[in-house]
Design an enzyme around this catalytic site. Structure first.
Site, PDB file in Angstrom:
ATOM      1  N   SER A 108      27.746  41.698  42.209  1.00 37.07           N
ATOM      2  CA  SER A 108      27.133  40.923  43.297  1.00 37.07           C
ATOM      3  C   SER A 108      27.694  39.513  43.373  1.00 37.07           C
ATOM      4  O   SER A 108      28.085  39.040  44.448  1.00 37.07           O
ATOM      5  CB  SER A 108      25.608  40.865  43.114  1.00 37.07           C
ATOM      6  OG  SER A 108      25.003  42.101  43.405  1.00 37.07           O
ATOM      7  N   TYR A 152      27.594  48.050  50.982  1.00 38.50           N
ATOM      8  CA  TYR A 152      26.846  47.282  49.977  1.00 38.50           C
ATOM      9  C   TYR A 152      27.835  46.460  49.154  1.00 38.50           C
ATOM     10  O   TYR A 152      28.746  47.012  48.527  1.00 38.50           O
ATOM     11  CB  TYR A 152      26.056  48.192  49.031  1.00 38.50           C
ATOM     12  CG  TYR A 152      25.193  47.412  48.055  1.00 38.50           C
ATOM     13  CD1 TYR A 152      23.878  47.103  48.362  1.00 38.50           C
ATOM     14  CD2 TYR A 152      25.724  46.955  46.844  1.00 38.50           C
ATOM     15  CE1 TYR A 152      23.096  46.368  47.481  1.00 38.50           C
ATOM     16  CE2 TYR A 152      24.956  46.219  45.965  1.00 38.50           C
ATOM     17  CZ  TYR A 152      23.635  45.925  46.287  1.00 38.50           C
ATOM     18  OH  TYR A 152      22.870  45.184  45.420  1.00 38.50           O
ATOM     19  N   ASP A 174      36.131  46.245  47.446  1.00 37.74           N
ATOM     20  CA  ASP A 174      35.017  46.222  46.499  1.00 37.74           C
ATOM     21  C   ASP A 174      35.070  47.481  45.639  1.00 37.74           C
ATOM     22  O   ASP A 174      34.668  48.556  46.063  1.00 37.74           O
ATOM     23  CB  ASP A 174      33.712  46.142  47.293  1.00 37.74           C
ATOM     24  CG  ASP A 174      32.473  46.076  46.416  1.00 37.74           C
ATOM     25  OD1 ASP A 174      32.577  46.362  45.214  1.00 37.74           O
ATOM     26  OD2 ASP A 174      31.390  45.768  46.951  1.00 37.74           O
ATOM     27  N   VAL A 218      33.515  47.677  42.706  1.00 34.94           N
ATOM     28  CA  VAL A 218      32.462  47.460  41.717  1.00 34.94           C
ATOM     29  C   VAL A 218      31.885  48.773  41.193  1.00 34.94           C
ATOM     30  O   VAL A 218      31.728  48.960  39.989  1.00 34.94           O
ATOM     31  CB  VAL A 218      31.345  46.578  42.306  1.00 34.94           C
ATOM     32  CG1 VAL A 218      30.129  46.554  41.390  1.00 34.94           C
ATOM     33  CG2 VAL A 218      31.860  45.161  42.544  1.00 34.94           C
ATOM     34  N   LYS A 219      31.589  49.693  42.083  1.00 36.66           N
ATOM     35  CA  LYS A 219      30.911  50.917  41.681  1.00 36.66           C
ATOM     36  C   LYS A 219      31.860  52.066  41.382  1.00 36.66           C
ATOM     37  O   LYS A 219      31.619  52.873  40.488  1.00 36.66           O
ATOM     38  CB  LYS A 219      29.931  51.343  42.779  1.00 36.66           C
ATOM     39  CG  LYS A 219      28.861  52.309  42.323  1.00 36.66           C
ATOM     40  CD  LYS A 219      27.918  52.591  43.482  1.00 36.66           C
ATOM     41  CE  LYS A 219      26.607  53.158  43.000  1.00 36.66           C
ATOM     42  NZ  LYS A 219      25.686  53.457  44.114  1.00 36.66           N
ATOM     43  N   THR A 259      25.810  29.581  34.085  1.00 41.03           N
ATOM     44  CA  THR A 259      25.963  29.011  32.753  1.00 41.03           C
ATOM     45  C   THR A 259      26.666  29.949  31.772  1.00 41.03           C
ATOM     46  O   THR A 259      27.580  29.549  31.059  1.00 41.03           O
ATOM     47  CB  THR A 259      24.584  28.621  32.184  1.00 41.03           C
ATOM     48  OG1 THR A 259      23.978  27.673  33.049  1.00 41.03           O
ATOM     49  CG2 THR A 259      24.728  28.017  30.789  1.00 41.03           C
TER      50      THR A 259
END
Length: 451
Positions: A119, A145, A245, A247-248, A302
């Site tokens: 994301s 998505y 993308d 990612v998946k 962070t």
């Protein structure tokens, strides 16, 4: 602790906004492609937890790398430099084919953003594209998505269609679906989608075009052969950034290291997440330095790029390459899809009845979509049947999730065996027939209806 006790404690403690449940599973441990519940029952897992556990559960190489990194942390983020982050970035640069400038023939200088998930990797890539180009428009696809927050969420078609606020400069175009063409024939659907992209590009104000090589959460759509190639040629011909993308569906799962390699394209930006961390949270975007370097310190989390998660990711990449997982997944995927198509054609032990509800079997490697329909004559979506099939599969010892209204998303850990696959196919056969026969009630499945 009993199954019922854990369900009650979960209901009283965990926020509902992060619950997407298809069955009341209560797991205690996991190993390879199996999960074991609190009662000691074994399940074959076809989800890999939305592909996050790409190498399965408790992988020794990943566990050892994490333990060693945890024993001597050189800080917990990127404000202090440490070698694991640099090694991971270098490894990703090696694994992602580089783009070559059409005018000079020279390779594009690239950088890697390291984050916590797919994301934020997609969100940062999209925001950096706007900042670097000075343009606002983002072209994305319907039912897509790209992330659960920020700009990534507001250009995710499936979330916008579900009520998320769309970005005012987002343009959504159809994603060609060979099983359900939106514009007549498959060829006409591809032409229409590309024409809409071209119209947006003609405006001269598009910063980036974002695409999934397989439309996953929007219904597990594998695009027609040649579509991604034509899209890449179109977008990059305009000098506009193309973000793929992965990612998946990426990282050895599709029978190649990257899904987009099935079309032989080279994106400008590639985003990763989920399986990259071997079960730990990490994401990455690989793209041009002129895009990802500016503005400085404008994408700060962070603990992004911390030594623990980067150690896990390095172990994952080493395992995928050294173990030739792309070759493994290609072979296992062929075995799995062959068995599912056998059911579709009237095989199985349930008198061939399940095949009447299987509208389509599609995918690459161990990225497999099984679309369930009310009947093969109409191919009408069978949303209620799908929910009950998933629930019945859980009862029978196999775990799977759905995407869209009626598609089983079969994305098991890459360490799954042929024996596990054969067991899963038999359970799918029985579960479809049982669900059609009313074995699962509305009351049972009601609280666990997924999307």
């Amino acid at each position: 602790m009993t199954h019922e006790e854990l369900i009650a404690r979960d209901a009283a403690a965990i926020a509902g906004v992060e619950k997407l449940r298809f069955f009341p599973a209560t797991m205690a441990t996991g190993a390879r492609a199996h999960l074991t519940d609190v009662n000691g029952r074994d399940y074959v897992d076809l989800t890999a937890t939305w592909t996050a556990a790409g190498l399965g559960y408790g992988h020794r190489r990943v566990a050892q790398a994490v333990a060693e990194a945890m024993a001597g942390q050189p800080g917990s983020g990127l404000s202090i430099m440490h070698e694991n982050a640099v090694l991971l970035a270098e490894r990703l640069l090696e694994l992602v084919p580089e783009r070559v400038e059409s005018g000079t023939g020279e390779a594009v200088e690239r950088r890697v953003y390291l984050g916590h998930a797919g994301s934020d990797a997609c969100d940062v890539a999209l925001r950096c594209a706007r900042a670097a180009t000075g343009k606002r428009r983002v072209v994305a696809f319907q039912h897509s998505y790209h992330g659960g927050f920020g700009l990534a969420q507001s250009v995710s078609g499936v979330l916008v269609e579900g009520g998320a606020v769309p970005d005012p400069d987002a343009v959504f175009v159809p994603y060609p679906n060979p099983f359900r063409p939106h514009a007549g024939t498959i060829e006409e659907s591809v032409d229409d989608a590309l024409a809409q992209v071209s119209t947006a590009l003609d405006g001269g104000d598009v910063a980036i075009v974002a695409v999934e090589p397989i439309l996953s959460d929007g219904g597990f759509v594998v695009p027609p052969a040649g579509f991604l190639r034509r899209l890449a040629d179109l977008v990059q011909g305009y000098g506009v950034l193309l973000m793929v993308d992965e990612v998946k569906m990426g990282l050895a799962r599709p029978g190649l290291m990257h899904t987009y390699q099935h079309e032989g394209i080279t994106p400008d930006i590639v985003c990763f997440g989920k399986s990259l961390g071997g079960g730990l949270p990490i994401g990455a975007a690989v793209g041009p330095a002129w895009v990802l370097n500016e503005p400085p310190a404008s994408a700060l989390l962070t603990m992004a790029g911390n030594s623990i998660c980067t150690a896990a990711a390095l172990a994952v990449l080493d395992e995928l390459v050294e173990g030739d997982y792309p070759g493994r997944t290609a072979q296992l995927g062929q075995h799995f899809m062959s068995g599912l198509r056998g059911l579709q054609e009237g095989g199985g032990v349930q008198n061939g009845r399940s095949g009447g509800y299987i509208g389509d079997v599609r995918g690459h490697g161990l990225c497999i979509g099984l679309e369930l329909v009310q009947d093969r004559a109409s191919n009408a979506e069978a949303a209620d049947l799908t929910r009950k099939v998933i629930y019945r599969m859980w009862q029978l010892g196999v775990l799977v999730f759905s995407v869209g209204e009626n598609v089983l998303e079969i994305t098991p850990p890459l360490v799954i065996t042929e024996a596990d696959i054969d067991r899963a196919i038999a359970v799918i056969d029985q579960a479809i027939c049982d669900a059609a026969d009313g074995v699962v009630t509305d009351e049972e499945v009601g609280p666990y209806s997924g999307w």
